[in-house]
Write a protein that holds these residues in place. Structure first.
Motif, PDB file in Angstrom:
ATOM      1  N   THR A   5       0.749  -1.192   0.011  1.00 22.81           N
ATOM      2  CA  THR A   5      -0.011   0.034  -0.087  1.00 22.81           C
ATOM      3  C   THR A   5       0.809   1.201  -0.032  1.00 22.81           C
ATOM      4  OG1 THR A   5      -1.642  -1.335   1.041  1.00 22.81           O
ATOM      5  CG2 THR A   5      -1.798   1.153   1.231  1.00 22.81           C
ATOM      6  N   LEU A   6       1.924   1.365   0.813  1.00 24.93           N
ATOM      7  CA  LEU A   6       2.682   2.505   0.904  1.00 24.93           C
ATOM      8  C   LEU A   6       3.464   2.878  -0.293  1.00 24.93           C
ATOM      9  CD1 LEU A   6       3.856   2.272   4.821  1.00 24.93           C
ATOM     10  CD2 LEU A   6       2.555   3.913   3.521  1.00 24.93           C
ATOM     11  N   LYS A   7       3.818   1.713  -1.080  1.00 27.38           N
ATOM     12  CA  LYS A   7       4.628   1.540  -2.239  1.00 27.38           C
ATOM     13  C   LYS A   7       3.896   2.208  -3.300  1.00 27.38           C
ATOM     14  CE  LYS A   7       7.382  -1.270  -5.457  1.00 27.38           C
ATOM     15  NZ  LYS A   7       7.735  -2.730  -5.950  1.00 27.38           N
ATOM     16  N   ALA A   8       2.749   1.829  -3.374  1.00 26.13           N
ATOM     17  CA  ALA A   8       1.486   2.337  -4.515  1.00 26.13           C
ATOM     18  C   ALA A   8       1.319   3.606  -4.150  1.00 26.13           C
ATOM     19  CB  ALA A   8       0.317   1.529  -4.343  1.00 26.13           C
ATOM     20  N   LEU A   9       1.151   4.245  -2.929  1.00 25.07           N
ATOM     21  CA  LEU A   9       1.036   5.349  -2.509  1.00 25.07           C
ATOM     22  C   LEU A   9       2.169   6.362  -2.960  1.00 25.07           C
ATOM     23  CD1 LEU A   9      -0.772   5.272   0.912  1.00 25.07           C
ATOM     24  CD2 LEU A   9      -1.783   6.227  -1.005  1.00 25.07           C
ATOM     25  N   SER A  16       5.980  12.320  -0.602  1.00 19.12           N
ATOM     26  CA  SER A  16       6.246  13.064   0.813  1.00 19.12           C
ATOM     27  C   SER A  16       4.961  12.563   1.878  1.00 19.12           C
ATOM     28  CB  SER A  16       6.183  14.699   0.707  1.00 19.12           C
ATOM     29  OG  SER A  16       4.800  14.968   0.465  1.00 19.12           O
ATOM     30  N   LYS A  17       3.781  12.224   1.687  1.00 14.56           N
ATOM     31  CA  LYS A  17       2.796  11.779   2.370  1.00 14.56           C
ATOM     32  C   LYS A  17       3.003  10.397   2.624  1.00 14.56           C
ATOM     33  CE  LYS A  17      -2.205  11.972   3.345  1.00 14.56           C
ATOM     34  NZ  LYS A  17      -3.521  12.131   2.745  1.00 14.56           N
ATOM     35  N   ALA A  18       3.486   9.740   1.829  1.00 13.61           N
ATOM     36  CA  ALA A  18       3.796   8.186   2.027  1.00 13.61           C
ATOM     37  C   ALA A  18       4.958   7.965   3.060  1.00 13.61           C
ATOM     38  CB  ALA A  18       3.984   7.516   0.813  1.00 13.61           C
ATOM     39  N   ARG A  19       5.962   8.903   2.909  1.00 14.66           N
ATOM     40  CA  ARG A  19       7.186   8.957   3.510  1.00 14.66           C
ATOM     41  C   ARG A  19       6.606   8.927   4.806  1.00 14.66           C
ATOM     42  NH1 ARG A  19       9.611  12.874   1.385  1.00 14.66           N
ATOM     43  NH2 ARG A  19      10.314  11.394  -0.470  1.00 14.66           N
ATOM     44  N   LEU A  20       6.038  10.182   5.265  1.00 15.05           N
ATOM     45  CA  LEU A  20       5.434  10.454   6.612  1.00 15.05           C
ATOM     46  C   LEU A  20       4.399   9.307   7.095  1.00 15.05           C
ATOM     47  CD1 LEU A  20       5.278  12.771   8.815  1.00 15.05           C
ATOM     48  CD2 LEU A  20       3.227  13.535   7.751  1.00 15.05           C
ATOM     49  N   SER A  21       3.632   8.845   6.548  1.00 14.05           N
ATOM     50  CA  SER A  21       3.051   7.589   7.154  1.00 14.05           C
ATOM     51  C   SER A  21       3.760   6.394   7.348  1.00 14.05           C
ATOM     52  CB  SER A  21       2.040   7.085   5.877  1.00 14.05           C
ATOM     53  OG  SER A  21       0.884   7.998   5.678  1.00 14.05           O
ATOM     54  N   MET A  23       7.180   6.675   8.264  1.00 16.54           N
ATOM     55  CA  MET A  23       7.849   7.221   9.469  1.00 16.54           C
ATOM     56  C   MET A  23       6.838   6.977  10.484  1.00 16.54           C
ATOM     57  SD  MET A  23      10.062  10.720   8.180  1.00 16.54           S
ATOM     58  CE  MET A  23      10.256  10.978   9.599  1.00 16.54           C
ATOM     59  N   MET A  24       5.613   7.462  10.730  1.00  9.91           N
ATOM     60  CA  MET A  24       4.997   7.398  11.822  1.00  9.91           C
ATOM     61  C   MET A  24       4.338   6.144  12.147  1.00  9.91           C
ATOM     62  SD  MET A  24       2.754  11.048  11.351  1.00  9.91           S
ATOM     63  CE  MET A  24       1.676  10.855  12.878  1.00  9.91           C
ATOM     64  N   ASN A  25       4.800   5.052  11.124  1.00 14.28           N
ATOM     65  CA  ASN A  25       4.038   3.803  11.258  1.00 14.28           C
ATOM     66  C   ASN A  25       2.595   3.579  11.530  1.00 14.28           C
ATOM     67  OD1 ASN A  25       4.361   1.047  11.410  1.00 14.28           O
ATOM     68  ND2 ASN A  25       4.615   0.943  13.645  1.00 14.28           N
ATOM     69  N   LEU A  26       1.963   4.434  10.528  1.00 11.68           N
ATOM     70  CA  LEU A  26       0.483   4.548  10.669  1.00 11.68           C
ATOM     71  C   LEU A  26      -0.244   3.246  10.119  1.00 11.68           C
ATOM     72  CD1 LEU A  26      -0.318   8.312   9.313  1.00 11.68           C
ATOM     73  CD2 LEU A  26      -0.088   7.476  11.625  1.00 11.68           C
ATOM     74  N   PRO A  27      -1.020   2.885  10.924  1.00 15.31           N
ATOM     75  CA  PRO A  27      -1.887   1.698  10.513  1.00 15.31           C
ATOM     76  C   PRO A  27      -2.907   1.891   9.149  1.00 15.31           C
ATOM     77  CG  PRO A  27      -2.885   2.612  12.389  1.00 15.31           C
ATOM     78  CD  PRO A  27      -1.722   3.449  12.093  1.00 15.31           C
ATOM     79  N   ILE A  28      -3.091   0.713   8.545  1.00 17.41           N
ATOM     80  CA  ILE A  28      -4.139   1.111   7.540  1.00 17.41           C
ATOM     81  C   ILE A  28      -5.505   1.010   7.932  1.00 17.41           C
ATOM     82  CG2 ILE A  28      -4.783   0.318   5.227  1.00 17.41           C
ATOM     83  CD1 ILE A  28      -2.139  -0.873   4.855  1.00 17.41           C
ATOM     84  N   GLU A  29      -6.526   2.077   7.404  1.00 14.29           N
ATOM     85  CA  GLU A  29      -7.800   2.025   8.097  1.00 14.29           C
ATOM     86  C   GLU A  29      -8.532   0.914   7.190  1.00 14.29           C
ATOM     87  OE1 GLU A  29      -9.433   6.015   7.882  1.00 14.29           O
ATOM     88  OE2 GLU A  29      -8.898   6.024   5.639  1.00 14.29           O
ATOM     89  N   HIS A  30      -9.642   0.250   7.884  1.00 14.77           N
ATOM     90  CA  HIS A  30     -10.214  -0.984   7.165  1.00 14.77           C
ATOM     91  C   HIS A  30     -11.889  -0.632   7.117  1.00 14.77           C
ATOM     92  CE1 HIS A  30     -11.586  -4.665   5.671  1.00 14.77           C
ATOM     93  NE2 HIS A  30     -12.242  -4.926   6.866  1.00 14.77           N
ATOM     94  N   CYS A  31     -12.283  -0.165   8.241  1.00 15.79           N
ATOM     95  CA  CYS A  31     -13.958   0.078   8.493  1.00 15.79           C
ATOM     96  C   CYS A  31     -13.981   0.987   9.417  1.00 15.79           C
ATOM     97  CB  CYS A  31     -14.544  -1.171   8.528  1.00 15.79           C
ATOM     98  SG  CYS A  31     -14.054  -2.120   9.871  1.00 15.79           S
ATOM     99  N   ALA A  32     -15.230   1.508   9.687  1.00 15.68           N
ATOM    100  CA  ALA A  32     -15.662   2.354  10.602  1.00 15.68           C
ATOM    101  C   ALA A  32     -17.257   2.225  11.188  1.00 15.68           C
ATOM    102  CB  ALA A  32     -15.251   3.842  10.380  1.00 15.68           C
ATOM    103  N   GLN A  33     -17.550   2.548  12.102  1.00 15.63           N
ATOM    104  CA  GLN A  33     -18.990   2.638  12.556  1.00 15.63           C
ATOM    105  C   GLN A  33     -19.021   3.545  14.106  1.00 15.63           C
ATOM    106  OE1 GLN A  33     -21.697   1.021  11.164  1.00 15.63           O
ATOM    107  NE2 GLN A  33     -22.687   2.495  12.358  1.00 15.63           N
ATOM    108  N   GLY A  34     -19.786   4.465  13.981  1.00 16.86           N
ATOM    109  CA  GLY A  34     -19.961   5.233  15.055  1.00 16.86           C
ATOM    110  C   GLY A  34     -18.949   6.130  15.371  1.00 16.86           C
TER     111      GLY A  34
END
Length: 408
Positions: A5-9, A16-21, A23-34
């Protein structure tokens, strides 16, 4: 999955955004509710970010139902035949807006709304725009011209040369612009500066803006893109000032966090140039039935469920609890309803606070015009247990920040 995912981004979206993500080791969002977001690893986060979009949380069932019905019937308009959903949504938003704001033009984003407001100012004879320090109105060229942060403006200058910036709440500077001037001014402001670090403007200043614009045939533009729709504990933040603007910008929570939707609401006088000639401004996707179905239901829920009152009550509880917790860490808490700023005093501390809260499973928003402030913009549907989760996470993050500085 994450590396791919990060490589594609990085290769096809933004390096720059992919690099920051990364570096921060941000997870990948999958779903949400409430009020919660779940990542691809099954971890659950309390969403206090989203830049103010999720006043009703994620995937509110009534909004989802309305959008699904519209999707199965007519998701997009022909742009030629009569759009009945547009008629209903326009009336709903006018009814929900301050009295005398009667005409609506729906857009896709806040920046588009700013652009239209600036066009209306020009079309109504305003040859000068007054904007405020700390302001943020978007990043398209017109919107950027009234956005104060130099880092955003510099790469694209020269911008509009008819904009004057004055300090927020500086009544002397404001008055001097109008005194003995041959120019006609439009004043654009956020009643509560969100991206600027959560600073409510003074009652004296905002009322003077309204008075001076009325007395001098100017236009008062209130940017309620982030502060409106119950976010600050009022239906509109401007309600607290007991004045009505000529033009109001709406966005963020307008579609209940489901479909992009924003708008400009104006008085008949301010909207007259477009009423006379609808071809002066248009948008292929603005006012699409699918977005307006979401907006109609959202406006119904906001009114029916007294969401502004809930935002005010929950915000007061959170600010009170966090103020005492933040003081030992040298963090200043500012808030109006559920638009809350945690001023960490330096960008480095703000960055560390963001990471620490994320580690404690709380998502926040940074402030685009104030790098020292981390913002909390949670849903007004937070439960008691989620409020406790937020305060517990903040307490841990504040302590972690203090401990790190003591050992460094």
């Amino acid at each position: 999955m994450k590396e791919e995912t990060l490589k594609a981004l990085k290769s096809h979206s933004n390096r720059s955004k992919a690099r920051l993500s990364s570096m921060m080791n941000l997870p990948i969002e999958h779903c949400a509710q409430g009020c919660e977001v779940v990542d691809t690893q099954g971890e659950t986060y309390l969403d206090c970010g989203g830049f103010g979009v999720f006043i009703l949380g994620h995937r509110h069932p009534e909004v989802i139902h309305s959008v699904t019905e519209q999707l199965n019937k007519l998701p997009m308009s022909s742009r030629t035949l009569v759009n009945q959903t547009l008629a209903i949504a326009s009336q709903k938003l006018a009814d929900f807006s301050p009295a005398s704001l009667e005409y609506t033009f729906f857009t896709n984003s806040g920046a588009e709304s700013t652009e239209l407001a600036l066009k209306l100012a020009r079309a109504n004879g305003c040859n000068k725009i007054i904007a405020l320090t700390g302001s943020y109105h978007g990043k398209t060229l017109g919107a950027l011209s009234v956005t104060h942060r130099a880092a955003f403006r510099a790469p694209f200058e020269p911008l509009f040369d008819d904009v004057i910036f004055i300090e927020r709440d500086d009544v002397t500077a404001l008055s001097s612009c109008f005194e003995n001037s041959q120019d006609t001014y439009a004043v654009i402001l956020e009643p509560v500066q969100g991206e600027g670090g959560v600073y409510p403007l003074s009652v004296e200043f905002v009322r003077l803006v309204s008075e001076l614009c009325k007395e001098n045939s100017g236009l008062f533009i209130a940017d309620e893109i982030q502060s409106g729709l119950a976010r600050t504990g009022y239906d509109w933040a401007i309600d607290a000032y007991q004045v009505t603007p000529d033009i109001m910008l709406v966005g963020k929570g307008l579609s209940g966090g489901v479909v992009p939707c924003a708008a400009v609401v104006a008085t008949a006088a301010a909207f007259e140039p477009i009423n006379k000639d609808f071809m002066l401004h248009s948008s292929t996707f603005g006012g699409s039935p699918i977005a307006l179905a979401a907006a109609i239901k959202t406006l119904e829920i906001l009114a029916r469920d007294s969401i502004s009152e809930k935002a005010k009550a929950i915000g007061e509880v959170i600010v009170e609890k966090l103020t005492s917790l933040a003081e030992p860490a040298g963090i200043i808490v500012r808030g109006k309803g559920l638009l809350i700023g945690l001023d960490a005093q330096t960008p480095a501390r703000a960055g560390q606070l963001t990471l620490s809260l994320l580690q404690h499973k709380v998502i926040t928003s940074h402030s685009l015009s104030n790098a020292t402030t981390v913002r909390l913009t949670p849903s007004a549907l937070l439960s008691h247990s989620q409020i406790k989760q937020l305060t517990t996470a903040c307490a841990a993050a504040f302590s972690s920040l203090t401990a790190m500085e003591q050992t460094s």
